[in-house]
Design a protein around this motif. Structure first.
Motif, PDB file in Angstrom:
ATOM      1  N   ASN A  81       0.795  -1.228   0.000  1.00 12.81           N
ATOM      2  CA  ASN A  81       0.000   0.000   0.000  1.00 12.81           C
ATOM      3  C   ASN A  81       0.830   1.282   0.000  1.00 12.81           C
ATOM      4  O   ASN A  81       0.376   2.309  -0.515  1.00 12.81           O
ATOM      5  CB  ASN A  81      -0.938   0.015   1.206  1.00 12.81           C
ATOM      6  CG  ASN A  81      -2.016  -1.049   1.123  1.00 12.81           C
ATOM      7  OD1 ASN A  81      -2.546  -1.320   0.058  1.00 12.81           O
ATOM      8  ND2 ASN A  81      -2.320  -1.690   2.243  1.00 12.81           N
ATOM      9  N   TYR A  82       2.024   1.219   0.596  1.00 11.18           N
ATOM     10  CA  TYR A  82       2.815   2.451   0.765  1.00 11.18           C
ATOM     11  C   TYR A  82       4.249   2.317   0.253  1.00 11.18           C
ATOM     12  O   TYR A  82       5.063   3.220   0.459  1.00 11.18           O
ATOM     13  CB  TYR A  82       2.858   2.852   2.246  1.00 11.18           C
ATOM     14  CG  TYR A  82       1.514   3.213   2.811  1.00 11.18           C
ATOM     15  CD1 TYR A  82       0.964   4.473   2.630  1.00 11.18           C
ATOM     16  CD2 TYR A  82       0.766   2.276   3.537  1.00 11.18           C
ATOM     17  CE1 TYR A  82      -0.275   4.812   3.149  1.00 11.18           C
ATOM     18  CE2 TYR A  82      -0.480   2.601   4.069  1.00 11.18           C
ATOM     19  CZ  TYR A  82      -0.999   3.867   3.868  1.00 11.18           C
ATOM     20  OH  TYR A  82      -2.231   4.191   4.388  1.00 11.18           O
ATOM     21  N   GLY A  83       4.561   1.209  -0.408  1.00  9.56           N
ATOM     22  CA  GLY A  83       5.924   1.004  -0.872  1.00  9.56           C
ATOM     23  C   GLY A  83       6.333   1.979  -1.956  1.00  9.56           C
ATOM     24  O   GLY A  83       5.501   2.455  -2.733  1.00  9.56           O
ATOM     25  N   LEU A  84       7.659   2.274  -2.028  1.00  8.73           N
ATOM     26  CA  LEU A  84       8.191   3.227  -3.021  1.00  8.73           C
ATOM     27  C   LEU A  84       9.285   2.589  -3.895  1.00  8.73           C
ATOM     28  O   LEU A  84      10.354   3.194  -4.044  1.00  8.73           O
ATOM     29  CB  LEU A  84       8.748   4.466  -2.283  1.00  8.73           C
ATOM     30  CG  LEU A  84       7.745   5.260  -1.445  1.00  8.73           C
ATOM     31  CD1 LEU A  84       8.464   6.268  -0.573  1.00  8.73           C
ATOM     32  CD2 LEU A  84       6.728   5.929  -2.339  1.00  8.73           C
ATOM     33  N   PRO A  85       9.108   1.460  -4.517  1.00 10.82           N
ATOM     34  CA  PRO A  85       7.985   0.534  -4.418  1.00 10.82           C
ATOM     35  C   PRO A  85       8.080  -0.399  -3.215  1.00 10.82           C
ATOM     36  O   PRO A  85       7.164  -1.158  -2.948  1.00 10.82           O
ATOM     37  CB  PRO A  85       8.107  -0.258  -5.718  1.00 10.82           C
ATOM     38  CG  PRO A  85       9.582  -0.307  -5.970  1.00 10.82           C
ATOM     39  CD  PRO A  85      10.115   1.021  -5.500  1.00 10.82           C
ATOM     40  N   ASN A  86       9.215  -0.345  -2.467  1.00 14.06           N
ATOM     41  CA  ASN A  86       9.340  -1.114  -1.240  1.00 14.06           C
ATOM     42  C   ASN A  86       9.468  -0.145  -0.068  1.00 14.06           C
ATOM     43  O   ASN A  86       9.378   1.075  -0.231  1.00 14.06           O
ATOM     44  CB  ASN A  86      10.533  -2.080  -1.312  1.00 14.06           C
ATOM     45  CG  ASN A  86      11.831  -1.343  -1.651  1.00 14.06           C
ATOM     46  OD1 ASN A  86      12.174  -0.328  -1.038  1.00 14.06           O
ATOM     47  ND2 ASN A  86      12.567  -1.841  -2.625  1.00 14.06           N
ATOM     48  N   LEU A  87       9.702  -0.678   1.118  1.00 17.74           N
ATOM     49  CA  LEU A  87       9.762   0.170   2.318  1.00 17.74           C
ATOM     50  C   LEU A  87      11.181   0.618   2.670  1.00 17.74           C
ATOM     51  O   LEU A  87      11.360   1.411   3.597  1.00 17.74           O
ATOM     52  CB  LEU A  87       9.159  -0.576   3.513  1.00 17.74           C
ATOM     53  CG  LEU A  87       7.663  -0.914   3.411  1.00 17.74           C
ATOM     54  CD1 LEU A  87       7.223  -1.711   4.632  1.00 17.74           C
ATOM     55  CD2 LEU A  87       6.813   0.345   3.269  1.00 17.74           C
ATOM     56  N   LEU A 323      16.740  11.953   0.116  1.00 20.32           N
ATOM     57  CA  LEU A 323      15.392  11.840  -0.437  1.00 20.32           C
ATOM     58  C   LEU A 323      15.354  11.986  -1.952  1.00 20.32           C
ATOM     59  O   LEU A 323      14.908  11.074  -2.649  1.00 20.32           O
ATOM     60  CB  LEU A 323      14.458  12.849   0.242  1.00 20.32           C
ATOM     61  CG  LEU A 323      12.981  12.776  -0.162  1.00 20.32           C
ATOM     62  CD1 LEU A 323      12.411  11.390   0.099  1.00 20.32           C
ATOM     63  CD2 LEU A 323      12.172  13.834   0.584  1.00 20.32           C
ATOM     64  N   PRO A 324      15.824  13.096  -2.531  1.00 21.05           N
ATOM     65  CA  PRO A 324      15.681  13.254  -3.984  1.00 21.05           C
ATOM     66  C   PRO A 324      16.759  12.574  -4.817  1.00 21.05           C
ATOM     67  O   PRO A 324      16.608  12.446  -6.024  1.00 21.05           O
ATOM     68  CB  PRO A 324      15.732  14.765  -4.172  1.00 21.05           C
ATOM     69  CG  PRO A 324      16.523  15.271  -3.030  1.00 21.05           C
ATOM     70  CD  PRO A 324      16.324  14.321  -1.895  1.00 21.05           C
ATOM     71  N   SER A 325      17.857  12.132  -4.197  1.00 21.81           N
ATOM     72  CA  SER A 325      18.964  11.525  -4.959  1.00 21.81           C
ATOM     73  C   SER A 325      19.274  10.139  -4.420  1.00 21.81           C
ATOM     74  O   SER A 325      20.429   9.799  -4.160  1.00 21.81           O
ATOM     75  CB  SER A 325      20.218  12.403  -4.881  1.00 21.81           C
ATOM     76  OG  SER A 325      19.955  13.709  -5.328  1.00 21.81           O
ATOM     77  N   GLN A 326      18.251   9.334  -4.253  1.00 25.46           N
ATOM     78  CA  GLN A 326      18.359   8.117  -3.455  1.00 25.46           C
ATOM     79  C   GLN A 326      19.438   7.142  -3.918  1.00 25.46           C
ATOM     80  O   GLN A 326      20.057   6.465  -3.085  1.00 25.46           O
ATOM     81  CB  GLN A 326      17.010   7.411  -3.401  1.00 25.46           C
ATOM     82  CG  GLN A 326      16.422   7.074  -4.757  1.00 25.46           C
ATOM     83  CD  GLN A 326      15.176   6.226  -4.643  1.00 25.46           C
ATOM     84  OE1 GLN A 326      15.049   5.404  -3.746  1.00 25.46           O
ATOM     85  NE2 GLN A 326      14.235   6.424  -5.546  1.00 25.46           N
ATOM     86  N   PHE A 327      19.713   7.029  -5.203  1.00 29.23           N
ATOM     87  CA  PHE A 327      20.704   6.054  -5.657  1.00 29.23           C
ATOM     88  C   PHE A 327      22.038   6.699  -6.040  1.00 29.23           C
ATOM     89  O   PHE A 327      22.907   6.044  -6.603  1.00 29.23           O
ATOM     90  CB  PHE A 327      20.146   5.238  -6.826  1.00 29.23           C
ATOM     91  CG  PHE A 327      19.012   4.331  -6.419  1.00 29.23           C
ATOM     92  CD1 PHE A 327      19.248   3.268  -5.558  1.00 29.23           C
ATOM     93  CD2 PHE A 327      17.724   4.561  -6.856  1.00 29.23           C
ATOM     94  CE1 PHE A 327      18.211   2.434  -5.161  1.00 29.23           C
ATOM     95  CE2 PHE A 327      16.683   3.733  -6.475  1.00 29.23           C
ATOM     96  CZ  PHE A 327      16.924   2.659  -5.617  1.00 29.23           C
ATOM     97  N   TYR A 328      22.195   7.988  -5.740  1.00 27.32           N
ATOM     98  CA  TYR A 328      23.445   8.686  -6.030  1.00 27.32           C
ATOM     99  C   TYR A 328      24.025   9.318  -4.771  1.00 27.32           C
ATOM    100  O   TYR A 328      24.679  10.356  -4.837  1.00 27.32           O
ATOM    101  CB  TYR A 328      23.207   9.765  -7.095  1.00 27.32           C
ATOM    102  CG  TYR A 328      22.831   9.231  -8.454  1.00 27.32           C
ATOM    103  CD1 TYR A 328      23.680   8.366  -9.138  1.00 27.32           C
ATOM    104  CD2 TYR A 328      21.631   9.593  -9.060  1.00 27.32           C
ATOM    105  CE1 TYR A 328      23.343   7.875 -10.395  1.00 27.32           C
ATOM    106  CE2 TYR A 328      21.286   9.106 -10.314  1.00 27.32           C
ATOM    107  CZ  TYR A 328      22.140   8.246 -10.976  1.00 27.32           C
ATOM    108  OH  TYR A 328      21.807   7.762 -12.213  1.00 27.32           O
ATOM    109  N   THR A 329      23.768   8.722  -3.627  1.00 29.85           N
ATOM    110  CA  THR A 329      24.183   9.346  -2.369  1.00 29.85           C
ATOM    111  C   THR A 329      25.688   9.232  -2.116  1.00 29.85           C
ATOM    112  O   THR A 329      26.234   9.989  -1.323  1.00 29.85           O
ATOM    113  CB  THR A 329      23.432   8.722  -1.174  1.00 29.85           C
ATOM    114  OG1 THR A 329      23.648   7.299  -1.177  1.00 29.85           O
ATOM    115  CG2 THR A 329      21.936   8.995  -1.274  1.00 29.85           C
ATOM    116  N   ASP A 330      26.359   8.298  -2.773  1.00 31.05           N
ATOM    117  CA  ASP A 330      27.813   8.161  -2.630  1.00 31.05           C
ATOM    118  C   ASP A 330      28.473   9.139  -3.598  1.00 31.05           C
ATOM    119  O   ASP A 330      28.666   8.850  -4.781  1.00 31.05           O
ATOM    120  CB  ASP A 330      28.232   6.724  -2.921  1.00 31.05           C
ATOM    121  CG  ASP A 330      29.720   6.483  -2.671  1.00 31.05           C
ATOM    122  OD1 ASP A 330      30.484   7.467  -2.620  1.00 31.05           O
ATOM    123  OD2 ASP A 330      30.112   5.315  -2.540  1.00 31.05           O
TER     124      ASP A 330
END
Length: 500
Positions: A81-87, A323-330
């Motif tokens: 119901n709330y996944g992004l797409p998971n938690l 939050l806005p750069s979730q897969f580029y945090t490194d």
């Protein structure tokens, strides 16, 4: 109408001041709040101006996880119901739960919680938020920031329940702040911008403000906030050790004694967001040791006659990364990808954020220095000099990208940020596309002055002039009465969006 405030940390004082103005000026009488810190809850309970219908303290909810049985079926249903797409995204953006930060100083990176404990924390927080929303039934939720698990879920639940969202965001123009219903962009600004672009609206007064701002900025570039400039931060060894001067050393010793005294007098000192004074001392000593060792031998001098891309490092921990750069945090990894995506004769100039001097370990910079076409620029160098002479600005979602656009530079971003709306910025969604994005921005960049002026015009139309950086982050919300006129401007903007 009932308004709920997300009262994150010391925003409790500012949120209450806004509620009081909305009550006095617009007749709003029903308020509730999700409160981060116990000190904020105690303040709200002690005041007599507003009777909040409900106040939920995140620290109380957090402490319940130890007795919470793990329910995988419930978590699977939540994910559905709330996944992004998971938690996982809720966990990853919570710096305290995921990395043990905020209660420990960056670069500390060790979560005090196991995987199972993280899941139990998620359960208790989500259950509490859902129960709170169903009982309070707010019409609007006003967010100061979305910076942890609870805030992000409150935001997602509000969307699911059809509750209006108003997120306060700095416009990156002077002290203007705007409101948005989506953290990824400025929704109200974008709507006005689209109408201006399509000729459906004319705002001559606001357009004149936009044109004057742009003219003055280009004549003499200046940051929208002085707080994070090299001049405002201790970016040298001398400034960092100024506390050892006799008079300042006495103040430092008194401060240290006070934090120990306050800690042991605090009957709630085991609350999850309470900083242990010995951790504060240890982390400060480590940071000062890094500064004492220094970084001068790692810095390069800029050469404004060579071709280069500018990559300004962003401060960490920071919600604008998680939050806005979730897969580029490194950022270290990302700089390596940018470096290999450049034309062979290009350099990449990397400059540290002024607020981060002494926080990152030398190994972070030494790893960067192994990249052949990287130059590490000292943090005292003015960012505008680097922007004005760069061929492209690459940034996660930083203000330097916006400033580069104001100075007619092509920009590549790696996250969701408001200025992606403009054609001069290209967002990299797939790292495999980066060499082609760079090539396109170098060879086919088209600057669009009309779009930029219209966007700035829309910002002036959809913003309030309120220096929240000073009121909240520098003064800690302790002098809201002194800033009532500014806060009234923000309250007016909020009121204008309550019943569109």
């Amino acid at each position: 109408m009932k308004i709920c405030f997300l009262l994150q940390r010391r925003f409790a004082y500012i949120g209450h001041a806004l509620a009081l103005i909305l009550k006095e000026k617009y007749g709003v009488t029903d308020f509730c709040g999700y409160v981060s810190l116990r000190s904020g809850l105690e303040f709200l309970k002690s005041q007599k101006d507003i009777q909040y219908t409900g106040l939920l303290l995140d620290e109380n909810v957090h402490n319940q996880y130890k007795d919470e049985p793990l329910d995988l079926a419930y978590l699977k249903e939540l994910e559905k119901n709330y996944g992004l797409p998971n938690l996982w995204r809720y966990i990853e953006m919570d710096r305290t739960i995921r990395h043990g930060q905020l209660v420990r100083e960056y670069p500390h990176d060790a979560s005090p919680y196991s995987h199972e404990e993280m899941m139990r924390l998620m359960q208790v927080k989500i259950k509490a938020i859902l129960k709170f929303l169903k009982e309070e039934k707010p019409d609007v939720i006003i967010f100061s920031v979305i910076a942890d698990l609870s805030a992000l879920f409150l935001y997602q639940a509000a969307k699911k329940f059809g509750i209006k969202i108003l997120l306060i965001k700095p416009s990156r123009i002077q002290s203007l702040h705007t409101l948005t219903e989506d953290y990824r962009y400025y929704s109200h600004v974008d709507k006005t911008f689209n109408e201006l672009q399509n000729g459906e609206m004319a705002l001559p007064e606001h357009q004149l403000l936009a044109e004057n701002f742009l003219k003055n900025f280009r004549a003499k570039p200046s940051p929208y906030s002085y707080r994070d400039t090299p001049a405002a931060k201790p970016t040298t060894r001398k400034k960092q050790f100024a506390f050892l001067r006799p008079r300042q050393a006495i103040v430092s010793l008194k401060w240290t004694a006070q934090i120990f005294t306050d800690y042991f007098r605090n009957k709630y000192r085991q609350d999850p967001y309470t900083v242990k004074p010995w951790h504060y001392i240890i982390d400060t000593i480590k940071r000062k040791a890094r500064v004492f060792r220094g970084f001068d031998d790692l810095y390069d001098e800029p050469n404004f006659n060579e071709y280069y891309v500018f990559f300004p490092l962003q401060a960490e921990p920071e919600m604008d990364i998680t939050l806005p750069s979730q897969f580029y945090t490194d950022q270290n990894w990302l700089i390596q990808q940018v470096a290999r995506a450049l034309p062979i004769y290009f350099k990449i100039y990397v400059k540290e954020h002024p607020a981060m001097y002494g926080y990152r370990p030398r190994n972070f910079y030494k790893k960067l220095k192994k990249i052949p076409n990287v130059k590490l620029i000292r943090p005292t160098e003015t960012g505008f000099n680097l922007i004005q002479n760069a061929k492209i600005i690459t940034t996660l979602v930083g203000t330097s990208g916006w400033e580069g656009m104001l100075l007619k530079k092509p920009v590549i971003t790696f996250g969701d940020v408001f200025y992606n709306k403009l054609p001069m910025a290209k967002k990299c969604d797939n790292i495999n596309d980066l060499p082609w994005l760079i090539k396109e921005q170098l060879e086919n960049f088209i600057y669009d002055e009309k779009s930029l002026v219209n966007y700035i015009t829309a910002i002036y139309k959809e913003s309030a002039d309120v220096d929240l950086i000073k009121i909240w982050e520098m003064e800690g919300g302790s002098q809201t009465e002194k800033h009532k006129e500014q806060l009234s401007a923000l309250a007016n903007l909020i009121a204008s969006k309550l019943n569109p």
